[in-house]
Design a protein around this motif. Structure first.
Motif, PDB file in Angstrom:
ATOM      1  N   SER A  94      36.250  42.968  45.123  1.00 44.77           N
ATOM      2  CA  SER A  94      37.575  43.350  45.618  1.00 44.77           C
ATOM      3  C   SER A  94      38.133  42.201  46.416  1.00 44.77           C
ATOM      4  CB  SER A  94      37.479  44.603  46.466  1.00 44.77           C
ATOM      5  OG  SER A  94      36.690  44.347  47.594  1.00 44.77           O
ATOM      6  N   ASP A  95      39.181  41.693  45.928  1.00 44.89           N
ATOM      7  CA  ASP A  95      39.847  40.600  46.616  1.00 44.89           C
ATOM      8  C   ASP A  95      41.052  41.167  47.335  1.00 44.89           C
ATOM      9  OD1 ASP A  95      41.326  37.451  45.583  1.00 44.89           O
ATOM     10  OD2 ASP A  95      40.796  38.273  47.520  1.00 44.89           O
ATOM     11  N   ALA A  96      40.955  41.170  48.652  1.00 47.95           N
ATOM     12  CA  ALA A  96      41.987  41.850  49.427  1.00 47.95           C
ATOM     13  C   ALA A  96      43.332  41.158  49.291  1.00 47.95           C
ATOM     14  CB  ALA A  96      41.572  41.898  50.890  1.00 47.95           C
ATOM     15  N   GLN A  97      43.289  39.832  49.222  1.00 46.05           N
ATOM     16  CA  GLN A  97      44.557  39.110  49.258  1.00 46.05           C
ATOM     17  C   GLN A  97      45.372  39.321  47.985  1.00 46.05           C
ATOM     18  OE1 GLN A  97      45.779  37.555  51.732  1.00 46.05           O
ATOM     19  NE2 GLN A  97      44.013  37.561  53.086  1.00 46.05           N
TER      20      GLN A  97
END
Lengths: 293, 407
Positions: A94-97
């Motif tokens: 999961s890449d928050a950005q």
């Protein structure tokens, strides 16, 4: 022909899935759907070890032998996913950005200001004279005209919205837009033009402007970009056309109570001499008031 | 000040403290509150934030008087006129009333803002109050207060329905702060400008269906911690909300932690950072006019939670708030019901969720209103659909600005 082939291919792929489902749900039911390939497969399996379960290409079933090449290519492709593989390990990264969709700048500004945010949606930007906004689905002639005008203005002024510091038509940009509209309407001067400034400044500004324009054109030419046609420089006014005051003599120079005529003035008044001007076609030169011969 | 009606309304306990003081100020009835935490062996009497609220009331009214017993368990309050920020009394400079909250304050600044903004429309002059000091917590708190962002985005828009101009309201957060160590104190600076005074707030009719949620907005805030927490909170919240509503946008706000005095005897000018933390405030706007649901979660002051948890929790809290239904949430209902009861002598209707009406604060608000002379509420089921919402009809008692001037 290729287009139709492609289409068929796609539809075949769709069919294959549903067909495959059917097959897995009722393995005995496909005996009626035997085709040439199936027969070959059976034959092969009877002699050697059974083939891995290959998704068959049912397109061949439906379309017959004309589509055989497609079916072959598909069966090759399907061979990659083998049933014997173990469970796939799923790693969720999961890449928050990457998922942060930013609010539009305008809205962010309105939302994060100190005032309570408006719950009503932002009104349409197209307004009529009374400031009443025009609905987007209004189809009347006047509304269309206004939309046209708004579109024209947007096209003409959209470059103002590109600036990073102020992406709206407010503040300085509003003045710039007003200036553009005034000039489009025929205003001679810009409201941004400073009237009084030292000559050296003015010269510097003008030379810088022309230099910048020249670089732009040169770079565009080098890069093969076609720019708009260069504006022709206005011709220097001749002295004769200069504005003379009211009541001033239309010829000569009046100083110290004396009307002084220069040689040119005199020759203008006299007009071309016949004897001298023998090769001329009798055309009158100059704009003097001399009598025509 | 000589009281025109010296009989006191008597209350007990510290619950709904601000609400009773607000009602007393609006109706002009003096009150007497006893047994304020009288059973507590360690902290009897009024808490620091309650004292601060009394000071605030004193500075925006003229002629009010407060008497507190030695132990602080009994309070007598005689209300005055709500003058707003023109006072030249204690703590007033220019036209901004400054309200300093002590370091020991555990409640968020919204605990002060909500009652203050109920009083403000009835004031004579605009109300400009600046909260500062070492006790201003702008974030949501564990004591159940909402953040200033929720006050601004979810509560202040409710005032527009009462013909109070939203354009003249302003809630400026000059410095953000979460709750300090042990949930005590912060270092925020918040300014409320309530520039819209009305003679008589109109009543409202929100008895229609609350509609469907069309968009979700919010603010994620970090003070003194990594700004990436914002993105993580937003991501987690969107993970829950995006499958339900497409239009989800959350703004991120990062600030430095505020500097407050370190209270060090050896170094009197020493400063320290406080109020470190992060939180998320979400609002959901419905397609019906003026229906806003809100949710607020902040990290506890001792820490130990991930931003993902906070984001998810906040999203779930928002969903719960939406599922409660009605046109006004539990947070906004006291404001709306009080303004309706104090407004024009007209019957207004508001549709509330069953779970909202059933809360302790709403019931006690109804009882208090009755005690202060407002007419009782009419309650009936909204029968148009199967939501189980309740329509509350409230008749105003016509307390207006003019009434305040005469009193």
């Amino acid at each position: 022909m290729t287009a139709t082939l492609g289409k068929r291919k796609r539809s075949a792929a769709v069919v294959s899935k549903s067909e495959e489902d059917q097959r897995s749900s009722s393995p005995g039911s496909d005996s009626s759907l035997l085709d040439a390939q199936e027969i070959f497969r059976r034959h092969f399996e009877s002699q050697f070890k059974p083939l891995p379960v290959v998704q068959k290409a049912p397109a061949a079933i439906e379309d017959g032998p004309d589509n055989l090449s497609d079916a072959n290519s598909e069966s090759e492709w399907d061979g990659i996913s083998e049933a014997g593989e173990g469970a796939v390990e799923v790693i969720e990264h999961s890449d928050a950005q990457s998922h942060m969709a930013a609010m539009p700048k305008e809205e962010l500004k309105a939302f994060m200001s100190s005032k309570p945010p408006k719950s009503t949606p932002t009104p349409s930007l197209i307004r009529d004279k009374a400031g009443i906004s025009i609905a987007d689905d209004d189809d009347s002639e006047t509304a269309n005209l206004k939309k046209d005008l708004a579109l024209q203005r947007l096209l003409a002024e959209s470059h103002l919205l590109e600036s990073a510091s102020n992406p709206t038509l407010t503040g300085k940009n509003r003045h710039k837009a007003t200036d553009l509209r005034m000039q489009a309407l025929g205003s001679k001067t810009s409201i941004f033009k400073q009237e009084k400034m030292p000559m050296s400044h003015r010269k510097g500004i003008i030379s810088k402007q022309s230099e910048r324009e020249e670089t732009r054109r040169r770079e565009a030419r080098e890069n093969g970009i076609i720019l708009e046609r260069a504006k022709m420089k206005p011709k220097k006014n001749s002295i004769g056309q200069r504005d003379r005051g009211v009541g001033a003599p239309s010829v000569g120079k009046f100083t110290g109570g004396t009307l002084t005529l220069s040689k040119k003035d005199i020759s203008d008044i006299e007009g071309p001499q016949r004897g001298v001007n023998s090769r001329g076609g009798g055309r009158v030169r100059g704009r003097g008031r001399g009598k025509r011969p | 000040m000589a009281t025109p009606n010296p009989e006191f309304l008597r209350f007990t306990g510290h619950e709904s403290f601000t609400q009773r003081l607000v009602l007393s100020t609006l109706t002009g009835r003096p009150i007497h509150i006893s047994q304020i935490r009288s059973s507590s062996p360690t902290h009897p009497g009024l808490a620091p934030h309650e004292i601060s609220f009394l000071r605030l009331l004193d500075s925006i009214t003229n002629g009010s008087s407060v008497q507190i017993s030695y132990t602080g368990t009994t309070l007598t309050y005689i209300p005055g006129l709500i003058t707003g920020s023109v006072t030249t009394g204690l703590g007033a400079t220019g036209d901004v009333v400054k309200c300093a909250l002590p370091e020991t304050c555990r409640r968020g600044v919204s605990w002060f803002l909500l009652p203050l903004s109920i009083l403000a429309p009835f004031s004579k002059a605009p109300v400009n109050v600046r909260f500062e000091g070492e006790g201003v917590i702008t974030s949501a708190t564990e004591t159940g207060d909402i953040s200033v962002d929720s006050v601004r985005t979810a509560i202040l828009p409710l005032y527009e329905q009462f013909s109070i101009l939203g354009a003249k309201l302003e809630l400026r957060v000059l410095q953000r702060s979460c709750a300090g160590p042990g949930g005590k104190g912060g270092g925020g600076v918040v300014e409320l400008k309530f520039g819209s005074q009305v003679r008589l707030p109109k009543t409202l009719h929100m008895n229609r269906s609350p509609g469907r949620v069309k968009r979700i907005r919010g603010v994620a805030y970090c003070t003194g911690v990594s700004a990436s927490n914002n993105a993580r909170m937003i991501h987690a919240a969107r993970g829950v909300l995006n499958p339900l509503v497409a239009d989800v946008h959350v703004a991120a706000q990062y600030d430095q932690a505020p500097l407050v005095s370190s209270h060090d005897k050896t170094n009197p000018s020493g400063k320290k950072r406080t109020g470190v933390g992060f939180g998320l405030s979400l609002i959901a706007e419905s397609n019906a006019d003026g229906v806003i649901y809100s949710a607020d979660v902040a990290a506890p002051s001792q820490g130990g939670v991930t931003p993902e948890d906070i984001g998810k929790k906040c999203a779930f809290q928002l969903l719960e708030c939406i599922s409660q239904g009605g046109c006004v949430t539990r947070i906004g209902a006291p404001t709306v019901l009080t303004l309706m009861a104090m407004g024009s002598e007209d019957v207004g209707r508001v549709r509330l969720g069953r779970d909202v009406v059933g809360t302790e604060e709403i019931i006690s608000l109804g009882r208090d209103l009755k005690k202060f002379g407002a007419s009782s509420w009419g309650i009936r089921d909204a029968e148009d659909d199967g939501t189980g919402d309740i329509i509350v009809s409230v008749k105003g008692i016509g307390v207006g600005n003019v009434g305040r001037k005469v009193a």
